[in-house]
Write an enzyme that holds these catalytic residues in place. Structure first.
Site, PDB file in Angstrom:
ATOM      1  N   PRO A 274      36.781  12.731  54.164  1.00 46.00           N
ATOM      2  CA  PRO A 274      36.456  11.660  55.106  1.00 46.00           C
ATOM      3  C   PRO A 274      35.479  12.146  56.168  1.00 46.00           C
ATOM      4  O   PRO A 274      35.569  13.275  56.642  1.00 46.00           O
ATOM      5  CB  PRO A 274      37.814  11.340  55.752  1.00 46.00           C
ATOM      6  CG  PRO A 274      38.556  12.643  55.688  1.00 46.00           C
ATOM      7  CD  PRO A 274      38.119  13.301  54.403  1.00 46.00           C
ATOM      8  N   ARG A 312      20.767   5.064  63.198  1.00 42.13           N
ATOM      9  CA  ARG A 312      21.372   4.116  62.257  1.00 42.13           C
ATOM     10  C   ARG A 312      20.814   2.691  62.345  1.00 42.13           C
ATOM     11  O   ARG A 312      20.532   2.089  61.305  1.00 42.13           O
ATOM     12  CB  ARG A 312      22.901   4.101  62.397  1.00 42.13           C
ATOM     13  CG  ARG A 312      23.542   5.465  62.081  1.00 42.13           C
ATOM     14  CD  ARG A 312      25.059   5.402  62.066  1.00 42.13           C
ATOM     15  NE  ARG A 312      25.552   4.653  60.946  1.00 42.13           N
ATOM     16  CZ  ARG A 312      26.004   3.422  60.999  1.00 42.13           C
ATOM     17  NH1 ARG A 312      26.087   2.778  62.144  1.00 42.13           N
ATOM     18  NH2 ARG A 312      26.403   2.807  59.913  1.00 42.13           N
ATOM     19  N   TYR A 316      19.217   1.779  58.815  1.00 40.23           N
ATOM     20  CA  TYR A 316      19.975   0.894  57.917  1.00 40.23           C
ATOM     21  C   TYR A 316      20.122  -0.530  58.462  1.00 40.23           C
ATOM     22  O   TYR A 316      20.849  -1.322  57.875  1.00 40.23           O
ATOM     23  CB  TYR A 316      21.413   1.398  57.728  1.00 40.23           C
ATOM     24  CG  TYR A 316      21.624   2.839  57.409  1.00 40.23           C
ATOM     25  CD1 TYR A 316      21.039   3.440  56.294  1.00 40.23           C
ATOM     26  CD2 TYR A 316      22.472   3.611  58.194  1.00 40.23           C
ATOM     27  CE1 TYR A 316      21.281   4.760  55.990  1.00 40.23           C
ATOM     28  CE2 TYR A 316      22.721   4.943  57.888  1.00 40.23           C
ATOM     29  CZ  TYR A 316      22.120   5.513  56.791  1.00 40.23           C
ATOM     30  OH  TYR A 316      22.372   6.813  56.497  1.00 40.23           O
ATOM     31  N   CYS A 343       7.632   5.258  70.336  1.00 36.93           N
ATOM     32  CA  CYS A 343       6.457   4.437  69.993  1.00 36.93           C
ATOM     33  C   CYS A 343       6.517   3.958  68.546  1.00 36.93           C
ATOM     34  O   CYS A 343       5.697   4.355  67.705  1.00 36.93           O
ATOM     35  CB  CYS A 343       5.187   5.238  70.251  1.00 36.93           C
ATOM     36  SG  CYS A 343       5.072   5.683  71.975  1.00 36.93           S
ATOM     37  N   TYR A 372      27.412  10.082  62.243  1.00 41.35           N
ATOM     38  CA  TYR A 372      25.987   9.953  61.897  1.00 41.35           C
ATOM     39  C   TYR A 372      25.172   9.541  63.136  1.00 41.35           C
ATOM     40  O   TYR A 372      24.225   8.767  63.032  1.00 41.35           O
ATOM     41  CB  TYR A 372      25.802   8.970  60.722  1.00 41.35           C
ATOM     42  CG  TYR A 372      26.661   9.351  59.533  1.00 41.35           C
ATOM     43  CD1 TYR A 372      26.300  10.422  58.728  1.00 41.35           C
ATOM     44  CD2 TYR A 372      27.861   8.696  59.266  1.00 41.35           C
ATOM     45  CE1 TYR A 372      27.098  10.811  57.654  1.00 41.35           C
ATOM     46  CE2 TYR A 372      28.667   9.080  58.204  1.00 41.35           C
ATOM     47  CZ  TYR A 372      28.285  10.141  57.404  1.00 41.35           C
ATOM     48  OH  TYR A 372      29.076  10.531  56.360  1.00 41.35           O
TER      49      TYR A 372
HETATM   50  C1  LIG Z   1      29.760  14.205  49.087  1.00 38.82           C
HETATM   51  C2  LIG Z   1      30.140  13.429  50.300  1.00 38.82           C
HETATM   52  N1  LIG Z   1      31.400  13.494  50.731  1.00 38.82           N
HETATM   53  C3  LIG Z   1      31.798  12.817  51.839  1.00 38.82           C
HETATM   54  C4  LIG Z   1      30.920  12.039  52.563  1.00 38.82           C
HETATM   55  C5  LIG Z   1      31.417  11.330  53.776  1.00 38.82           C
HETATM   56  O1  LIG Z   1      31.335   9.965  53.715  1.00 38.82           O
HETATM   57  P1  LIG Z   1      31.982   9.078  54.856  1.00 38.82           P
HETATM   58  O2  LIG Z   1      31.411   9.497  56.143  1.00 38.82           O
HETATM   59  O3  LIG Z   1      31.615   7.699  54.488  1.00 38.82           O
HETATM   60  O4  LIG Z   1      33.461   9.289  54.795  1.00 38.82           O
HETATM   61  C6  LIG Z   1      29.595  11.922  52.138  1.00 38.82           C
HETATM   62  C7  LIG Z   1      28.664  11.062  52.875  1.00 38.82           C
HETATM   63  O5  LIG Z   1      27.606  10.731  52.490  1.00 38.82           O
HETATM   64  C8  LIG Z   1      29.190  12.654  50.978  1.00 38.82           C
HETATM   65  O6  LIG Z   1      27.932  12.598  50.546  1.00 38.82           O
END
Ligand SMILES: Cc1ncc(COP(=O)(O)O)c(C=O)c1O
Length: 419
Positions: A274, A312, A316, A343, A372
């Site tokens: 996670p 972000r 996105y 800019c 992120y």
């Molecule tokens: C291989 C892998 N594991 C775990 C994650 C973590 O994802 P999240 O932040 O959605 O839990 C990512 C995110 O891109 C990933 O690429």
């Protein structure tokens, strides 16, 4: 549940007024809540208490050393994707036996570093990478523990940039060819094939894609066992979503129940990666209003945080709630674009957002910025990166200083200086 709440009219992080941190540390500034991080880790970890498991925090979401140390002290490991992340993790004291390493582009040097560090396992993404790990390991006289990352071709129903388990994505082995790839891996004597991995995407708000992917991978584990490959670790990646606006993602307990239901008979250690769900709502970005500006077409609130601080929204089109740090009653609401000083027209934190009429000098809190956020920040437009603050109870700590102008030019030379 998080610890950013109003007391009276003022936004607090735990027991500390956000405005106090902003005035003493300056803006923009990332603020994390220790209590929220702790709670999120515990709730997630406890959801899997009934089975052998290891929670490897995906540190790409937030790589601050204080955050890594906190999760490590709670028993967590790490999912790393580069030599630099491995360095940060080891520097924090995370035991290497709790570190897994994914990523489609591991270099020879990074592989050697991870082998030397004796990490738990590589999550391998291609046949050429398998052979390179074998070659590096045999050169070092060690054996490499590997899991193959399979691509289960499941649609996670999230933003295309963060969908990683579709057939067309660059990640992992096509699940239809995985059996041959496992055979190939077993034939390489410096590899110990110990696991299987998948990760289907991020900010996933439904259970179904997780279960669909796991059913496919679990079926593969059974077939592999019949053919003599013992899988000890089943790494299900990360991806559980959070509430940014009105999403209703599954609770960790529901998520765990659904996954455990699929793998209960498998006798594996389940590895979880996670990221967002642990840190996203445990952090905010605080920024100061510099100017307000009306054009015939729009109302702008120009703030001192830009897309270099929080990418972000630009990257996105992501939604982050924005709140005034001090609530003032009776102000009219306006529809505004909250934009940064960069800019680029893509430099915005919010578009067409209803906010109380803001005044220059006042503080805004960009919510749900713990994942992120700082890790994706950059020095674009020669802007020093923001500091990070961790609040614990009634105290706050600067866990990463604001970069200086000197930091911006560290390591650079003109040709004149080089003679
Ligand atoms: C291989 C892998 N594991 C775990 C994650 C973590 O994802 P999240 O932040 O959605 O839990 C990512 C995110 O891109 C990933 O690429």
């Amino acid at each position: 549940m998080h610890h950013f709440q109003y007391r009276g009219d003022d936004l607090y992080c735990e027991e500390v007024p956000v405005a106090r941190i902003a005035s003493e540390v300056g803006t923009p500034v990332y603020i994390y809540s220790h209590a929220t991080l702790t709670r999120h880790f515990r709730v997630f970890d406890e959801a899997f208490a009934g089975v052998l498991h290891l929670v490897c925090f995906a540190m790409k979401a937030n790589a601050n050393l204080a955050v890594l140390k906190l999760f490590s002290d709670l028993g967590g490991g790490l999912d790393v994707v580069s030599g630099g992340e491995l360095f940060r993790g080891l520097k924090t004291g995370v035991p290497p036996q709790r570190i897994v390493y994914a990523g489609v582009g591991k270099s020879r040097e990074e592989i050697a570093y991870a082998l030397k560090s004796d990490i738990l396992m590589f999550n391998v993404e291609s046949g050429q990478e398998l052979r390179l790990i074998h070659e590096v390991a045999s050169g070092m006289g060690v054996r490499a523990r590997v899991a193959l990352r399979v691509n289960p071709d499941v649609d996670p129903k999230t933003h295309p940039y963060i969908s990683t388990g579709l057939k067309k994505s660059k990640f992992g082995f096509d699940i239809g060819h995985a059996l041959e790839e496992y055979e190939a891996a077993r034939a390489l004597p410096s590899l110990d094939v110990v696991g299987i991995h998948h990760h289907i995407g991020s900010q996933i708000t439904e259970i179904r894609p997780f279960v669909d992917a796991l059913e496919k991978t679990a079926a593969l584990v059974r077939t592999l066992r019949e053919r003599g490959t013992e899988i000890r670790y089943l790494d299900v990646g990360g991806g559980l979503g959070i509430t940014y606006k009105d999403e209703e993602p599954p609770l960790p307990a529901e998520f765990a129940r659904a996954l455990i239901g699929v793998i209960r008979d498998l006798d594996v250690t389940i590895v979880l990666e996670p990221g967002r769900v642990l840190v996203g709502n445990a952090g905010i970005l605080v920024t100061r209003v510099l100017y307000t500006k009306q054009t015939p077409a729009r109302n702008f609130v120009v703030v001192d945080a830009g897309m270099n601080d929080l990418a972000r929204p630009s990257l996105y089109g992501s939604y982050h709630a924005i709140q005034t740090v001090r609530q003032v009653s009776g102000r009219p609401e306006m529809t505004v674009d909250v934009v940064g000083p960069i800019c680029e027209s893509g430099d915005f934190l919010a578009k067409d957002r209803g906010l109380p009429r803001c005044e220059p000098g006042e503080l805004l809190a960009v919510m749900s910025a713990g994942a992120y956020g700082h890790t994706m920040s950059s020095n674009y437009n020669a802007r020093p990166r923001a500091p990070e603050v961790m609040v614990r109870g009634n105290r706050y700590h600067v866990v990463r200083e604001r970069e200086t102008f000197e930091d911006l030019v560290r390591g650079e030379r003109t040709l004149d200086e080089l003679g």
